[in-house]
Design a protein around this motif. Structure first.
Motif, mmCIF file in Angstrom:
data_model
loop_
_atom_site.group_PDB
_atom_site.id
_atom_site.type_symbol
_atom_site.label_atom_id
_atom_site.label_comp_id
_atom_site.label_asym_id
_atom_site.label_seq_id
_atom_site.Cartn_x
_atom_site.Cartn_y
_atom_site.Cartn_z
ATOM 1 N N LEU A 91 71.199 60.101 8.237
ATOM 2 C CA LEU A 91 70.202 60.419 9.263
ATOM 3 C C LEU A 91 68.859 59.772 8.922
ATOM 4 O O LEU A 91 68.143 59.306 9.823
ATOM 5 C CB LEU A 91 70.049 61.927 9.398
ATOM 6 N N GLN A 92 68.505 59.718 7.639
ATOM 7 C CA GLN A 92 67.275 59.017 7.243
ATOM 8 C C GLN A 92 67.305 57.569 7.719
ATOM 9 O O GLN A 92 66.308 57.041 8.224
ATOM 10 C CB GLN A 92 67.112 59.069 5.724
ATOM 11 N N LEU A 93 68.443 56.904 7.553
ATOM 12 C CA LEU A 93 68.573 55.519 8.003
ATOM 13 C C LEU A 93 68.554 55.426 9.526
ATOM 14 O O LEU A 93 67.941 54.522 10.097
ATOM 15 C CB LEU A 93 69.870 54.910 7.475
ATOM 16 N N ALA A 94 69.258 56.347 10.177
ATOM 17 C CA ALA A 94 69.351 56.311 11.639
ATOM 18 C C ALA A 94 67.974 56.437 12.280
ATOM 19 O O ALA A 94 67.686 55.778 13.290
ATOM 20 C CB ALA A 94 70.278 57.421 12.131
ATOM 21 N N GLU A 95 67.124 57.261 11.705
ATOM 22 C CA GLU A 95 65.774 57.441 12.255
ATOM 23 C C GLU A 95 64.967 56.154 12.157
ATOM 24 O O GLU A 95 64.212 55.804 13.069
ATOM 25 C CB GLU A 95 65.074 58.588 11.536
ATOM 26 N N VAL A 96 65.128 55.426 11.052
ATOM 27 C CA VAL A 96 64.421 54.150 10.894
ATOM 28 C C VAL A 96 65.007 53.096 11.821
ATOM 29 O O VAL A 96 64.283 52.287 12.423
ATOM 30 C CB VAL A 96 64.465 53.685 9.419
ATOM 31 N N ALA A 97 66.331 53.086 11.977
ATOM 32 C CA ALA A 97 66.981 52.138 12.887
ATOM 33 C C ALA A 97 66.485 52.332 14.313
ATOM 34 O O ALA A 97 66.248 51.358 15.051
ATOM 35 C CB ALA A 97 68.496 52.308 12.825
ATOM 36 N N GLU A 98 66.318 53.580 14.713
ATOM 37 C CA GLU A 98 65.835 53.869 16.061
ATOM 38 C C GLU A 98 64.367 53.461 16.210
ATOM 39 O O GLU A 98 63.969 52.897 17.233
ATOM 40 C CB GLU A 98 66.002 55.356 16.363
ATOM 41 N N LYS A 99 63.578 53.687 15.173
ATOM 42 C CA LYS A 99 62.148 53.356 15.238
ATOM 43 C C LYS A 99 61.927 51.858 15.338
ATOM 44 O O LYS A 99 61.085 51.392 16.120
ATOM 45 C CB LYS A 99 61.446 53.918 13.998
ATOM 46 N N TYR A 100 62.669 51.081 14.543
ATOM 47 C CA TYR A 100 62.444 49.632 14.467
ATOM 48 C C TYR A 100 63.477 48.815 15.243
ATOM 49 O O TYR A 100 63.357 47.588 15.312
ATOM 50 C CB TYR A 100 62.436 49.188 13.004
ATOM 51 N N ASN A 101 64.496 49.482 15.799
ATOM 52 C CA ASN A 101 65.541 48.803 16.566
ATOM 53 C C ASN A 101 66.163 47.662 15.768
ATOM 54 O O ASN A 101 66.250 46.514 16.229
ATOM 55 C CB ASN A 101 64.981 48.273 17.893
ATOM 56 N N GLY A 102 66.601 47.974 14.555
ATOM 57 C CA GLY A 102 67.209 46.964 13.701
ATOM 58 C C GLY A 102 68.166 47.586 12.707
ATOM 59 O O GLY A 102 68.251 48.818 12.577
ATOM 60 N N SER A 103 68.901 46.735 12.011
ATOM 61 C CA SER A 103 69.823 47.209 10.978
ATOM 62 C C SER A 103 69.035 47.725 9.780
ATOM 63 O O SER A 103 67.937 47.239 9.474
ATOM 64 C CB SER A 103 70.751 46.070 10.553
ATOM 65 N N VAL A 104 69.617 48.710 9.088
ATOM 66 C CA VAL A 104 68.927 49.375 7.984
ATOM 67 C C VAL A 104 69.912 49.611 6.845
ATOM 68 O O VAL A 104 71.076 49.941 7.097
ATOM 69 C CB VAL A 104 68.324 50.733 8.424
ATOM 70 N N VAL A 105 69.440 49.464 5.617
ATOM 71 C CA VAL A 105 70.264 49.786 4.452
ATOM 72 C C VAL A 105 69.564 50.834 3.604
ATOM 73 O O VAL A 105 68.336 50.903 3.573
ATOM 74 C CB VAL A 105 70.570 48.535 3.590
ATOM 75 N N GLY A 106 70.358 51.661 2.935
ATOM 76 C CA GLY A 106 69.808 52.598 1.976
ATOM 77 C C GLY A 106 69.542 51.899 0.651
ATOM 78 O O GLY A 106 70.293 51.015 0.247
ATOM 79 N N LEU A 107 68.473 52.289 -0.017
ATOM 80 C CA LEU A 107 68.069 51.643 -1.265
ATOM 81 C C LEU A 107 67.863 52.659 -2.377
ATOM 82 O O LEU A 107 67.453 53.802 -2.125
ATOM 83 C CB LEU A 107 66.754 50.872 -1.072
ATOM 84 N N GLU A 108 68.147 52.238 -3.585
ATOM 85 C CA GLU A 108 67.799 52.998 -4.785
ATOM 86 C C GLU A 108 67.350 52.014 -5.863
ATOM 87 O O GLU A 108 67.813 50.875 -5.914
ATOM 88 C CB GLU A 108 68.989 53.813 -5.287
#
Length: 288
Positions: A141-158
């Motif tokens: 869900l953290q990634l999905a929220e960023v994808a919706e905000k920026y309308n782009g693909s997103v990856v999780g990072l550590e």
């Protein structure tokens, strides 16, 4: 925005041989719950209702785990074991789960490409089964929220230690705000001296459907497999990709030592065995 998820689960699990010779690595338990169930629960908690699992030979146990077992349900009902009955019924009711076969092990990129017809023209999540997370907000869900905000693909990072970068896809980017980055470069398992950063891609992705066109054109890379990181690097020439430093606790189930640690930690939190396990650990530590 994100209704569908893809969970690749076709690999051989060679790091856990000999158990994975006949047992899917995704069914290895954390105490009494298989790893893949935690992954599905994360997807469901993130609002996903439709899940496609990419499986291979010897993975029937994964299908059976998420299917109904009428005989077992009837037995539990007869014995009035309603807690256990509700637990197994919940597994089958969590989401609509579908399966497709990857006939040859050609890498993660190839596995994701198998989801093209199912996903269609929608953005979708990818969750790998060798990592589980605990967090206040589900990491998908953290990634999905960023994808919706920026309308782009997103990856999780550590962040990983410098000598560990060769085990991961590595993200190099520009910091935008808070825990959000924009990618400049993505490198699959670089040598330590060639890694552009220590930000590792942490087993969770949100993709726009355009990724499939790039996967089709991606030649075999590391280990002669189609690497998702290579396809993403090609995508990056035309589209923006974002990274989110995940907020939560990560458990790397693909590593034997981390797997054992995770079982101990989760076991100590179990209502039925937690206190006894803590006492045993203290006694064991005193003897050593």
């Amino acid at each position: 925005m994100i209704r569908k998820a893809v969970i690749p689960a076709a690999g051989f699990g060679t790091r856990f041989l000999p158990i994975t010779k006949a047992q899917p690595k995704e069914m290895i338990p954390i105490v009494d719950t298989p790893v893949i169930q935690y992954v599905v629960e994360e997807a469901v908690a993130s609002g996903i209702t439709d899940i496609l699992m990419i499986i291979g030979r010897g993975k029937r146990a994964v299908e059976e785990h998420f299917d109904r077992s009428f005989e077992l349900e009837h037995l539990l009902e007869q014995k009035k074991k309603f807690k256990e009955l509700n637990a197994i019924r919940r597994i089958t009711d969590m989401a609509n789960i579908h399966f497709v076969w990857q006939k040859e092990m050609n890498g993660l990129g190839d596995a994701i490409l198998h989801a093209r017809d199912h996903v269609g023209n929608e953005p979708f999540a990818v969750l790998l089964g060798d990592t589980i997370f605990r967090s206040k907000i589900p990491v998908t869900l953290q990634l999905a929220e960023v994808a919706e905000k920026y309308n782009g693909s997103v990856v999780g990072l550590e962040e990983v230690k410098g000598d560990m970068v060769s085990r991961y896809g590595i993200f190099d980017g520009t910091h935008l705000q808070d825990n959000i980055w924009q990618a400049k470069q993505l490198v699959e398992k670089p040598a330590v001296q060639e890694a552009p950063s220590n930000l590792a891609i942490a087993s969770r992705y949100i993709f726009m459907p355009e990724i499939f066109s790039y996967l089709e054109k991606t030649p075999p890379g590391k280990n002669n497999e189609i690497q998702i990181t290579d396809a993403m690097q090609a995508l990056l020439h035309n589209e923006k990709i974002f990274g989110v430093k995940l907020q939560g606790e990560l458990f790397d189930i693909g590593d034997k030592l981390e797997f054992i640690k995770t079982n101990v930690l989760f076991g100590m939190e179990q209502e039925d065995i937690g206190e006894s396990l803590k006492i045993w650990i203290k006694e064991l530590a005193g003897k050593r």
